[in-house]
Motif scaffolding. Structure first.
Motif, PDB file in Angstrom:
ATOM      1  N   ARG A 423     -11.206   0.891   4.897  1.00  0.00           N
ATOM      2  CA  ARG A 423     -11.199   1.789   5.811  1.00  0.00           C
ATOM      3  C   ARG A 423     -12.739   2.934   5.885  1.00  0.00           C
ATOM      4  N   GLU A 424     -12.894   3.176   4.750  1.00  0.00           N
ATOM      5  CA  GLU A 424     -14.338   3.991   4.577  1.00  0.00           C
ATOM      6  C   GLU A 424     -15.494   3.262   4.873  1.00  0.00           C
ATOM      7  N   GLN A 425     -15.531   1.836   4.604  1.00  0.00           N
ATOM      8  CA  GLN A 425     -16.627   1.055   4.681  1.00  0.00           C
ATOM      9  C   GLN A 425     -16.704   0.511   6.379  1.00  0.00           C
ATOM     10  N   ILE A 426     -15.774   0.398   7.284  1.00  0.00           N
ATOM     11  CA  ILE A 426     -15.780  -0.058   8.246  1.00  0.00           C
ATOM     12  C   ILE A 426     -15.733   1.217   9.299  1.00  0.00           C
ATOM     13  N   PRO A 427     -16.785   1.387  10.250  1.00  0.00           N
ATOM     14  CA  PRO A 427     -16.750   2.409  11.135  1.00  0.00           C
ATOM     15  C   PRO A 427     -15.782   2.621  11.940  1.00  0.00           C
ATOM     16  N   PHE A 428     -15.140   1.504  12.654  1.00  0.00           N
ATOM     17  CA  PHE A 428     -14.250   1.811  13.511  1.00  0.00           C
ATOM     18  C   PHE A 428     -12.707   2.287  13.017  1.00  0.00           C
ATOM     19  N   LYS A 429     -12.741   2.118  11.538  1.00  0.00           N
ATOM     20  CA  LYS A 429     -11.504   2.390  10.953  1.00  0.00           C
ATOM     21  C   LYS A 429     -11.606   3.785   9.951  1.00  0.00           C
ATOM     22  N   ARG A 430     -12.826   4.292   9.964  1.00  0.00           N
ATOM     23  CA  ARG A 430     -12.950   5.453   9.472  1.00  0.00           C
ATOM     24  C   ARG A 430     -12.107   6.610   9.624  1.00  0.00           C
ATOM     25  N   TYR A 431     -11.719   6.849  11.138  1.00  0.00           N
ATOM     26  CA  TYR A 431     -10.876   7.930  11.392  1.00  0.00           C
ATOM     27  C   TYR A 431      -9.438   7.722  10.811  1.00  0.00           C
ATOM     28  N   LYS A 432      -9.116   6.539  10.273  1.00  0.00           N
ATOM     29  CA  LYS A 432      -7.848   6.301   9.731  1.00  0.00           C
ATOM     30  C   LYS A 432      -7.595   7.114   8.302  1.00  0.00           C
ATOM     31  N   ILE A 433      -8.791   7.273   7.827  1.00  0.00           N
ATOM     32  CA  ILE A 433      -8.621   7.938   6.176  1.00  0.00           C
ATOM     33  C   ILE A 433      -9.199   9.322   6.351  1.00  0.00           C
ATOM     34  N   THR A 434      -8.261  10.219   5.456  1.00  0.00           N
ATOM     35  CA  THR A 434      -8.542  11.265   5.523  1.00  0.00           C
ATOM     36  C   THR A 434      -8.285  11.889   3.999  1.00  0.00           C
ATOM     37  N   GLU A 435      -8.985  13.154   3.984  1.00  0.00           N
ATOM     38  CA  GLU A 435      -8.684  13.673   2.615  1.00  0.00           C
ATOM     39  C   GLU A 435      -7.347  13.932   2.205  1.00  0.00           C
ATOM     40  N   ASP A 436      -6.441  14.089   3.031  1.00  0.00           N
ATOM     41  CA  ASP A 436      -5.070  14.191   2.697  1.00  0.00           C
ATOM     42  C   ASP A 436      -4.629  12.998   2.088  1.00  0.00           C
ATOM     43  N   ASP A 437      -4.932  11.753   2.570  1.00  0.00           N
ATOM     44  CA  ASP A 437      -4.751  10.374   2.384  1.00  0.00           C
ATOM     45  C   ASP A 437      -4.959  10.222   0.597  1.00  0.00           C
ATOM     46  N   TRP A 438      -6.391  10.772   0.195  1.00  0.00           N
ATOM     47  CA  TRP A 438      -6.392  10.616  -1.147  1.00  0.00           C
ATOM     48  C   TRP A 438      -5.949  11.352  -1.928  1.00  0.00           C
ATOM     49  N   ARG A 439      -5.409  12.666  -1.397  1.00  0.00           N
ATOM     50  CA  ARG A 439      -4.877  13.540  -2.266  1.00  0.00           C
ATOM     51  C   ARG A 439      -3.236  13.209  -2.444  1.00  0.00           C
ATOM     52  N   ASN A 440      -2.730  12.611  -1.453  1.00  0.00           N
ATOM     53  CA  ASN A 440      -1.397  12.158  -1.554  1.00  0.00           C
ATOM     54  C   ASN A 440      -1.267  10.988  -2.621  1.00  0.00           C
ATOM     55  N   ARG A 441      -2.229  10.266  -2.939  1.00  0.00           N
ATOM     56  CA  ARG A 441      -2.132   9.188  -4.076  1.00  0.00           C
ATOM     57  C   ARG A 441      -1.901   9.780  -5.437  1.00  0.00           C
ATOM     58  N   GLU A 442      -2.255  10.871  -5.280  1.00  0.00           N
ATOM     59  CA  GLU A 442      -2.248  11.702  -6.838  1.00  0.00           C
ATOM     60  C   GLU A 442      -0.638  12.266  -6.949  1.00  0.00           C
ATOM     61  N   LYS A 443       0.252  11.984  -5.662  1.00  0.00           N
ATOM     62  CA  LYS A 443       1.790  12.527  -5.734  1.00  0.00           C
ATOM     63  C   LYS A 443       2.441  11.215  -5.664  1.00  0.00           C
ATOM     64  N   TRP A 444       1.908   9.891  -5.952  1.00  0.00           N
ATOM     65  CA  TRP A 444       2.712   8.711  -5.491  1.00  0.00           C
ATOM     66  C   TRP A 444       4.062   8.724  -6.305  1.00  0.00           C
ATOM     67  N   ASP A 445       4.175   9.164  -7.518  1.00  0.00           N
ATOM     68  CA  ASP A 445       5.528   9.198  -8.149  1.00  0.00           C
ATOM     69  C   ASP A 445       6.390   9.936  -7.407  1.00  0.00           C
ATOM     70  N   LEU A 446       5.999  11.188  -7.000  1.00  0.00           N
ATOM     71  CA  LEU A 446       6.845  12.002  -6.434  1.00  0.00           C
ATOM     72  C   LEU A 446       7.330  11.567  -4.956  1.00  0.00           C
ATOM     73  N   TYR A 447       6.384  10.774  -4.253  1.00  0.00           N
ATOM     74  CA  TYR A 447       6.864  10.317  -3.047  1.00  0.00           C
ATOM     75  C   TYR A 447       7.737   9.215  -3.363  1.00  0.00           C
ATOM     76  N   THR A 448       7.569   8.198  -4.592  1.00  0.00           N
ATOM     77  CA  THR A 448       8.527   7.387  -4.553  1.00  0.00           C
ATOM     78  C   THR A 448       9.996   7.722  -4.975  1.00  0.00           C
ATOM     79  N   GLU A 449      10.036   8.690  -5.669  1.00  0.00           N
ATOM     80  CA  GLU A 449      11.274   9.280  -5.919  1.00  0.00           C
ATOM     81  C   GLU A 449      11.936  10.088  -4.738  1.00  0.00           C
TER      82      GLU A 449
END
Length: 497
Positions: A423-449
């Protein structure tokens, strides 16, 4: 239960005139403080015997207070729009926002009492309605609402005396309505079932106040004081000091295995099989939504899932099969100011479709037990009680003929990382990726639970969760369509029994 309201309460006009000015001033001050704080709404329910002064008292309150901040609503005959939706929909959309007061005539208690008194249904249905009212009021109070319930009472002798006096007075006989005469014939049944309702639904968070309605001076002062006491107590309450009670832990998996981790993420479809199955399922869905049985049902599809799991793509494939007039897509983001002024489920109740229609929720009411839980946007007590509130909400939908289909689209962490980078590399898909998306990856286990708890506590026979293995988008899209089709066919099959 009504004995104290049949002893002839009254006060003289001199006492009344002396007390009203101070009461009016205090009510106005409380009303403006309610508006300024905007911490909670006030819901006043008006019930009781016909002719006991319900309308006159509310009219007087509008004179004593600022009517611009009071919404007076009556729920008589249901409109076609209301009949096409679950019964509670008409009340949810009329709820006052924080800082305002709503006065409800003909509310949920009136409907259940009239139905039982006139034999529309038996005691079992009345008891179900009573339980539903208890749940609704508990939830509204947990969300901060102040509920004040009045039962205006007359004894049978007092009611008959009033009807006779009005009948013999040519200037006021017009005030007798058909409902007055009707209730004079069913008084005993109305009071008997009314006592049953009051006994079951008078709780510490929403008690009933029985007011004798013979003397207008006594009645008016009694209602005014009860309303003032309730407002002043709620306004003085420290919201930060709200007691949340002891919240029991949900428990965790001892062997570290999770529901999502048990999915087979290798499931795939090749391009040819995908094209064939996609077209087949889309055609099947188009036919089902045009089927005659769809007139008895509405369809709600809930899409939740990991970031970049392909919810948008799946929704587009569902929508591609249909006429745009048949469906509506409701994207759920952070609540607006208007939505924050209402109970949590209000923003979802107002989008429930009418029979024959289809609503797709891109994110949903499950945000409270997912994002709000993990990010700490609400207290543990709030998201813990949300499980039962959601189950009750969905049960009401299903009982009204709504087919509820819920999807969790799951991907593994590596697939998510690859999609984020793409998404970061394709111009028309960049709007789909945000800082929150990257931050949420750090809480993967909490979301899985959280997802595991969500499914365990809200996947029921009437509204089950479908877990979708979404590493392969083709597989996920076909599974979503097939699940919706099977749910509709199952609902239609029940109609034939």
């Amino acid at each position: 239960m009504f004995e104290s309201a049949e002893i002839g309460h009254s006060i003289d006009k001199e006492t009344y005139d002396a007390e009203v000015p101070a009461l009016r001033e205090a009510l106005l001050e409380a009303q403006y403080e309610l508006k300024q704080q905007a911490r909670f709404p006030v819901i006043v329910l008006i019930n009781g015997i016909e002719g006991a002064g319900k309308g006159e008292t509310v009219k007087l309150l509008n004179e004593w207070m600022d009517p611009r901040m009071i919404d007076v609503l009556t729920f008589d005959q249901q409109t076609d729009e209301e009949l096409a939706r679950p019964p509670a929909w008409r009340y949810w959309r009329a709820l006052p926002p924080k800082g305002r007061m709503g006065v409800f005539f003909g509310n949920w208690y009136s409907q259940m009492l009239q139905g039982r008194v006139h034999g529309v249904f038996k005691d079992a249905v009345l008891d179900q309605a009573i339980t539903g009212a208890e749940r609704l009021e508990q939830m509204l109070c947990d969300e901060g609402a102040l509920i004040i319930k009045f039962w205006f009472h007359l004894s049978k002798k007092q009611m008959k005396a009033r009807l006779k006096a009005l009948k013999d007075d040519p200037l006021h006989s017009w005030r007798i309505s058909p409902l007055d005469w009707q209730q004079s014939e069913t008084y005993d049944r109305f009071v008997r079932f009314g006592e049953r309702v009051l006994r079951r639904t008078s709780r510490d968070y929403a008690p009933w106040h029985v007011v004798e309605g013979v003397d207008p001076y006594y009645r008016s002062l009694a209602v005014g004081r009860i309303l003032l006491d309730g407002l002043q107590a709620a306004l003085a309450n420290n919201p930060k000091g709200k007691h949340q009670g002891n919240v029991a832990p949900l428990g965790r998996s001892i062997d570290q295995r999770s529901l999502i981790g048990a999915l087979d993420m290798t499931l795939r479809l090749d391009k040819q099989d995908y094209q064939e199955q996609l077209v087949t399922e889309q055609a099947r869905l188009a036919g089902l939504l045009r089927h005659k049985h769809m007139r008895r049902h509405a369809l709600v599809a809930v899409f939740e899932g990991n970031d970049a799991a392909g919810k948008g793509g799946a929704i587009r494939r569902v929508a591609a099969a249909l006429d745009p007039r048949q469906y509506r897509i409701v994207p759920i983001a952070a609540p607006s100011e208007d939505e924050r002024a209402q109970p949590y489920l209000w923003r979802f109740w107002r989008h429930i479709p009418a029979r024959g229609k289809f609503t797709i929720f891109d994110r949903s009411w499950y945000g409270r037990v997912l994002v709000e839980r993990v990010e700490g946007f609400c207290s543990p007590a709030d998201w813990m009680r949300a499980y039962s509130e959601i189950n009750d909400f969905e049960e009401q939908l299903v009982n009204a003929g709504v087919v509820v289909v819920k999807f969790w689209l799951a991907i593994d962490q590596q697939t998510q990382l690859e999609r984020f980078e793409e998404r970061e590399q394709i111009p028309f898909k960049r709007y789909k990726i945000t800082e929150d998306d990257w931050r949420n990856r750090e809480k993967w286990d909490l979301y899985t639970e959280a997802v595991g708890d969500m499914v365990d506590r809200t996947s029921s026979e009437i509204a089950p969760w479908t877990l979708v293995e979404a590493n392969d988008k083709r597989w996920a899209r076909v599974k979503v369509l097939r699940t919706i089709n099977e749910a509709l066919e199952a609902a239609f099959a029940k109609d034939k029994k």
